[in-house]
Design an enzyme around this catalytic site. Structure first.
Site, PDB file in Angstrom:
ATOM      1  N   SER A  44      32.191  94.348  46.072  1.00 14.97           N
ATOM      2  CA  SER A  44      31.950  95.670  45.479  1.00 14.97           C
ATOM      3  C   SER A  44      33.250  96.474  45.444  1.00 14.97           C
ATOM      4  CB  SER A  44      30.839  96.392  46.249  1.00 14.97           C
ATOM      5  OG  SER A  44      30.348  97.492  45.505  1.00 14.97           O
ATOM      6  N   ASP A  73      22.440  92.181  40.002  1.00 19.97           N
ATOM      7  CA  ASP A  73      23.502  93.026  40.536  1.00 19.97           C
ATOM      8  C   ASP A  73      23.291  94.494  40.177  1.00 19.97           C
ATOM      9  OD1 ASP A  73      26.000  93.595  41.853  1.00 19.97           O
ATOM     10  OD2 ASP A  73      26.621  91.560  41.357  1.00 19.97           O
ATOM     11  N   HIS A 113      22.645  93.372  44.618  1.00 17.91           N
ATOM     12  CA  HIS A 113      24.024  93.657  44.982  1.00 17.91           C
ATOM     13  C   HIS A 113      24.227  93.496  46.487  1.00 17.91           C
ATOM     14  CE1 HIS A 113      27.942  95.441  44.251  1.00 17.91           C
ATOM     15  NE2 HIS A 113      27.740  96.374  45.159  1.00 17.91           N
TER      16      HIS A 113
END
Length: 517
Positions: free
Chosen positions: A199, A331, A418
């Site tokens: 991320s 995601d 995610h």
């Protein structure tokens, strides 16, 4: 026949600032809470990281130091293991108790958290499994939120020759330089350093690949759901606002200062800002409050970050190193439309194709379609574009898609959300899933950890007992899918969707005028 070299690691080492004593458990020796810079407090708040002070005697290195100051995000998949504090620039190292080499590959981890949350102490970031596979694993803290990204005219005036604004990235560079100076003491090879992150951490990896201040400090890179060659959270400049960019970082800094009763751009205003309690600096700022007028995030500052990653690679200035990059099957993304018409309008002449690709059964589920488009725009297509660009430049590049969902979560999750790949990559699934851990979860974790380690050692993720992961080629568009049934190499099943996104995001590349083809 020569026997392999077996080195027994010591739990006491000497680095450039003094001696450290770590702890050994289950075949791994760890050193935690090592200062790699001076505490960024007082007059060092919003300054580049300064050298750590040496100490005498032996410093205990058995406990994590504080994670960096922040307002923790409720429900974080990687909850902090220590209370956050402004004094936070510390390093952690894991090494095998018995190493097969005196010069082991090094893996350096950068955590995510939207640049406003995160730390190195969460249990899922434990480096033991990497060390057991024969690498030196390193993690560190970097400043987040307004401590990590802050600009103000008074700061720019204070030390004009210094870099300003991106203090988080300056911390990351300082950590990488610490690795270069000290990793030999832990049995690591300073010439074989893999930087990886997820991320915001993945976006940071790309920043380090294109920052002139990080040149030569990394030799391989892994990006997990970190976007691609465009700024992860949008384009912002230190002290100017350009067409298509967000308001300048100084504009956001002045707005924050006024919100806490500080006016002016002189030394008195800066002194007042530095005297603010840490809790007041972080007030109203975490992943749940991104996008506010006083939001603090990365910027082009002219010294640490001088251009976008796409501009750097287009001009041949990006690091020419092997890359592994990918995203998750469900995601993150932020939908920008409230109706199907609004969602599909950006596709222009490809609107009908987009509707068939994202809503094949014509159900018209706006939220579901919006999330898919947003995730493709933010994470999935940028990863593919990046791997295409680097492959076209002749750099070894590998793409993955993480689709695996833990057995205990399959009723709740239709795909891998995610950050859910992290405990599998680290092989810390026991810490994440506890009593609900299934054997299939363990198997995927062991495979993922092995691929990551192989890549760190050689620049190629493949190894004995693993499914073959082909190097990326735009002609075949092959990815490694970490699927429910196990890792499998196959043509990207989302190719049609991603081609449509590419035409919006990178029209020159999609038409054959860029590096990606």
């Amino acid at each position: 026949m020569a026997l392999p070299l077996i080195c027994t690691a010591s739990d006491e080492v000497k680095i450039d600032t003094g001696r450290l004593k770590g702890a050994t458990k289950d075949g791994v020796t760890s050193f935690k809470g090592i200062p790699f810079a001076a505490p960024p407090v007082g007059d060092l708040r919003w300054r580049p990281p300064q050298p750590a002070k040496p100490w005498s005697g032996v410093r205990a290195a058995t406990e994590f130091a504080s994670d960096c100051m922040q307002k923790p995000f409720p429900g974080d998949a990687a909850p902090l293991g220590t209370p956050p504090a402004e004094d936070c620039l510390y390093m952690n190292v894991w090494i095998p108790e018995k190493a097969a080499s005196a010069k082991m590959a090094v893996m350096v981890w950068i955590y995510g958290g939207g640049f406003v949350n995160g730390g190195s102490s969460p249990a899922v970031y434990d480096g033991s499994q990497f060390a057991k596979r024969g690498v030196v694993f390193v993690s560190f803290n970097y400043r987040v939120g307004r401590f990590g990204f802050f600009a103000h005219p008074a700061l720019s005036k204070e030390n004009p020759s210094e870099p300003h604004g991106n203090y988080a990235f300056m911390d990351q560079v300082a950590a990488l330089k610490w690795v270069q100076r000290n990793i030999k003491a832990f049995g690591g090879d300073a010439g074989n350093v893999t930087l990886f992150g997820e991320s915001a951490g993945g976006g940071s990896v790309i920043t380090m690949m294109t920052s002139p201040m990080a040149k030569g400090l990394i030799h391989k890179a892994i990006v997990e759901s970190g976007g691609g060659l465009a700024p992860l959270l949008g384009l912002r400049y230190l002290n100017r606002t350009e067409p298509g960019a967000m308001p300048s970082a100084e504009t956001a800094g002045v707005a924050f200062a006024k919100s806490v009763g500080v006016d002016g751009d002189d030394a008195a205003a800066l002194a007042a800002l530095r005297k603010l309690p840490a809790e007041q600096v972080t007030a109203g700022l975490n992943m749940a409050t991104m996008g506010t007028p006083t939001y603090a995030g990365p910027m082009i500052d002219g010294k640490v970050v001088v251009e976008t990653p796409d501009q750097a690679y287009s001009a041949g200035r990006g690091a020419k190193i092997p890359l592994m990059i990918g995203a998750n099957s469900a995601d993150i993304g932020f939908p920008r439309g409230r109706t199907m018409e609004e969602l599909l309008a950006p596709f222009g002449a490809d609107r009908e194709k987009a509707q068939k690709a994202y809503d094949p059964d014509g159900a018209g589920k706006v939220m579901e379609v919006g999330v898919k488009i947003a995730a493709d725009q933010m994470m999935v297509e940028p990863a593919r574009y990046t791997v295409r660009v680097l492959a076209a430049l002749g750099q070894p590049a590998y793409e993955y898609r993480f689709s695996y969902v833990a057995e205990s979560m399959r009723k709740q999750w239709a795909g891998a959300p995610h950050a859910t790949e992290i405990p599998f990559v680290f092989d810390t699934v026991a810490a994440r899933y506890g009593k609900d851990l299934a054997q299939a979860d363990r198997d995927i974790a062991q495979a993922a950890n092995a691929y990551w380690v192989n890549f760190a050692k050689t620049g190629n993720p493949n190894g004995r007992g693993l499914q073959e992961w082909p190097v990326y080629s735009p002609k075949t568009d092959m990815i490694m899918d970490f699927a429910l049934t196990g890792p499998v190499a196959k043509p990207d099943p989302l190719r049609e969707r991603l081609d449509l996104i590419e035409r919006i995001s990178h029209p020159a590349a999609a038409s054959g005028g860029g590096n990606a083809r």
